[in-house]
Write an enzyme that holds these catalytic residues in place. Sequence first.
Site, PDB file in Angstrom:
ATOM      1  N   CYS A 239       0.864  -1.193   0.000  1.00  0.00           N
ATOM      2  CA  CYS A 239       0.000   0.000   0.000  1.00  0.00           C
ATOM      3  C   CYS A 239       0.894   1.236   0.000  1.00  0.00           C
ATOM      4  O   CYS A 239       0.750   2.144   0.812  1.00  0.00           O
ATOM      5  CB  CYS A 239      -0.942  -0.004   1.197  1.00  0.00           C
ATOM      6  SG  CYS A 239      -1.840  -1.564   1.412  1.00  0.00           S
ATOM      7  N   ALA A 240       1.843   1.242  -0.941  1.00  0.00           N
ATOM      8  CA  ALA A 240       2.986   2.152  -0.883  1.00  0.00           C
ATOM      9  C   ALA A 240       2.680   3.592  -1.261  1.00  0.00           C
ATOM     10  O   ALA A 240       3.342   4.515  -0.773  1.00  0.00           O
ATOM     11  CB  ALA A 240       4.097   1.629  -1.795  1.00  0.00           C
ATOM     12  N   GLY A 244       6.178   8.046   0.252  1.00  0.00           N
ATOM     13  CA  GLY A 244       7.185   8.594   1.153  1.00  0.00           C
ATOM     14  C   GLY A 244       8.019   7.529   1.825  1.00  0.00           C
ATOM     15  O   GLY A 244       9.242   7.669   1.973  1.00  0.00           O
ATOM     16  N   ASP A 260       1.099  -1.084  -4.904  1.00  0.00           N
ATOM     17  CA  ASP A 260      -0.138  -0.354  -4.615  1.00  0.00           C
ATOM     18  C   ASP A 260      -1.132  -0.640  -5.736  1.00  0.00           C
ATOM     19  O   ASP A 260      -0.736  -0.932  -6.873  1.00  0.00           O
ATOM     20  CB  ASP A 260       0.110   1.158  -4.500  1.00  0.00           C
ATOM     21  CG  ASP A 260      -1.001   1.875  -3.751  1.00  0.00           C
ATOM     22  OD1 ASP A 260      -0.843   2.096  -2.529  1.00  0.00           O
ATOM     23  OD2 ASP A 260      -2.027   2.206  -4.377  1.00  0.00           O
ATOM     24  N   ASP A 286      -2.971  -5.665  -6.294  1.00  0.00           N
ATOM     25  CA  ASP A 286      -3.778  -5.771  -5.084  1.00  0.00           C
ATOM     26  C   ASP A 286      -3.050  -6.696  -4.111  1.00  0.00           C
ATOM     27  O   ASP A 286      -2.773  -7.852  -4.430  1.00  0.00           O
ATOM     28  CB  ASP A 286      -5.152  -6.335  -5.443  1.00  0.00           C
ATOM     29  CG  ASP A 286      -6.095  -6.406  -4.253  1.00  0.00           C
ATOM     30  OD1 ASP A 286      -5.639  -6.247  -3.111  1.00  0.00           O
ATOM     31  OD2 ASP A 286      -7.303  -6.637  -4.483  1.00  0.00           O
ATOM     32  N   ASP A 302       1.695  -0.103   5.699  1.00  0.00           N
ATOM     33  CA  ASP A 302       0.975   1.087   6.149  1.00  0.00           C
ATOM     34  C   ASP A 302      -0.440   0.922   5.602  1.00  0.00           C
ATOM     35  O   ASP A 302      -0.747   1.325   4.489  1.00  0.00           O
ATOM     36  CB  ASP A 302       1.647   2.347   5.607  1.00  0.00           C
ATOM     37  CG  ASP A 302       1.033   3.619   6.173  1.00  0.00           C
ATOM     38  OD1 ASP A 302       0.069   3.520   6.957  1.00  0.00           O
ATOM     39  OD2 ASP A 302       1.498   4.716   5.825  1.00  0.00           O
ATOM     40  N   CYS A 355      -2.539   5.429   9.938  1.00  0.00           N
ATOM     41  CA  CYS A 355      -2.667   6.848  10.303  1.00  0.00           C
ATOM     42  C   CYS A 355      -4.047   7.071  10.895  1.00  0.00           C
ATOM     43  O   CYS A 355      -4.855   7.855  10.397  1.00  0.00           O
ATOM     44  CB  CYS A 355      -2.419   7.753   9.094  1.00  0.00           C
ATOM     45  SG  CYS A 355      -3.488   7.438   7.672  1.00  0.00           S
TER      46      CYS A 355
END
Length: 422
Positions: A239-240, A244, A260, A286, A302, A355
């Site tokens: 899920c790059a 960053g 991603d 995926d 992430d 996040c």
Amino acid sequence: MARPRLSPDAPEAPGLPARRAALRLLDAVLRRGLPLEAALAGATGDLERREDRGLAHAIAAAVLRRLPDLDALIDGATQRPLPDDAKARFVLRIALAQALVLGTPPHAAIATALPLVDGGPRKLVHGVFGTLMRGNARLPDAATLPADTDARWSAAWGEEMVIAAALAIAQQPLLDLSLRGDAGPDGVALAERHRRLRDAGPIATLPGYDAGEWWVQDLAASIPARLLGNGPGHAIDLCAAPGGKTLQLAAAGWTVTALDSSESRLARLSENLARTQLSADVITGDALVWKPAAPADAVLLDAPCSATGIFRRHPDVLHRVRPSIIAETVALQTRLLNRAAEWVKPGGRLVYATCSLELAEGEAQLDRFLAARSDYAIEPATAAELPDGVAAHDRGYVRTLPGMLADAGGLDGFFIVRLRRS
């Protein structure tokens, strides 16, 4: 504030297209539940100037930051409450956000707002705005959070955290840069290869941009890759996008595979790789279907989440996220984490991050994973690996909350844990 001289019959003012775009953005977020950034292209597609697109975004974001407080002002100046979805309420939010948040002169704020009513209650909008301006209306220093967010975070973290979040969302966050090496613009360094800037101006005009010396990345968002340390070795960034962490890993000497599902977001990653002269194997796929040819030394996940931790930069999340959305992301994270765990070599590391400020997407997710996987254990983060002022939890994971580093400009909300496979 000087009393504005207003006329309900004023001619259409310059800058009106940007305000119309702001109205479309707010409609997309508040009535259709779209992310602000996802709605931006469609809502501002008729604006030729980048400055106008930026203004529309700034107005919409200002409204979303202070929505409960703006509505309280409006309700206090009307005899009967306006419906939540009434165009008059939306237009008053736009006019007041300009005058009270963005510093637009009141006469300009109302002149560009009245035409948005489109034959509706212009006199009502004009009268409410004029009443509030003549009464020297002000917004509180700390914003009022949406009621459901306030209740959820109070139960999870306590009242002190909610107060800190209310102060944080009322302010525009500072600009954080991650550095490719040691060179970067002048600013405050809160960690290795980091700079924090005030009043930075346009990104592309900052020193070192063309040379690829840095990229924009919140300090909290840089912690997951920091916990993988330096290469060599093979690291998979799942899920790059927008990339960053991929850039961090490549700069730290890892051979990186970046995966991603979004081609458009990966295009931005490829552009930044070229600008910074770093390399990674970028794959569109995926993570629930794709799998590597061989296990890696390190995997960084992430994971997709509610994104409530980045409310300072994306205030729309607090008006869109509901318990059902959180439940959906938790289920997806569980599936992704279980797959990622299989792709780590024995003795290798897995970093899981979100996040999010929701316990279900962090601490509870970790507990469920460890209960099912006896081959994994927490490898505690150390003080030397973390930014100044950020400490690991007693269990070894990292949780950043509103209020941390407040005097230095604050942090986004993240959950990060480093796991070692036995």
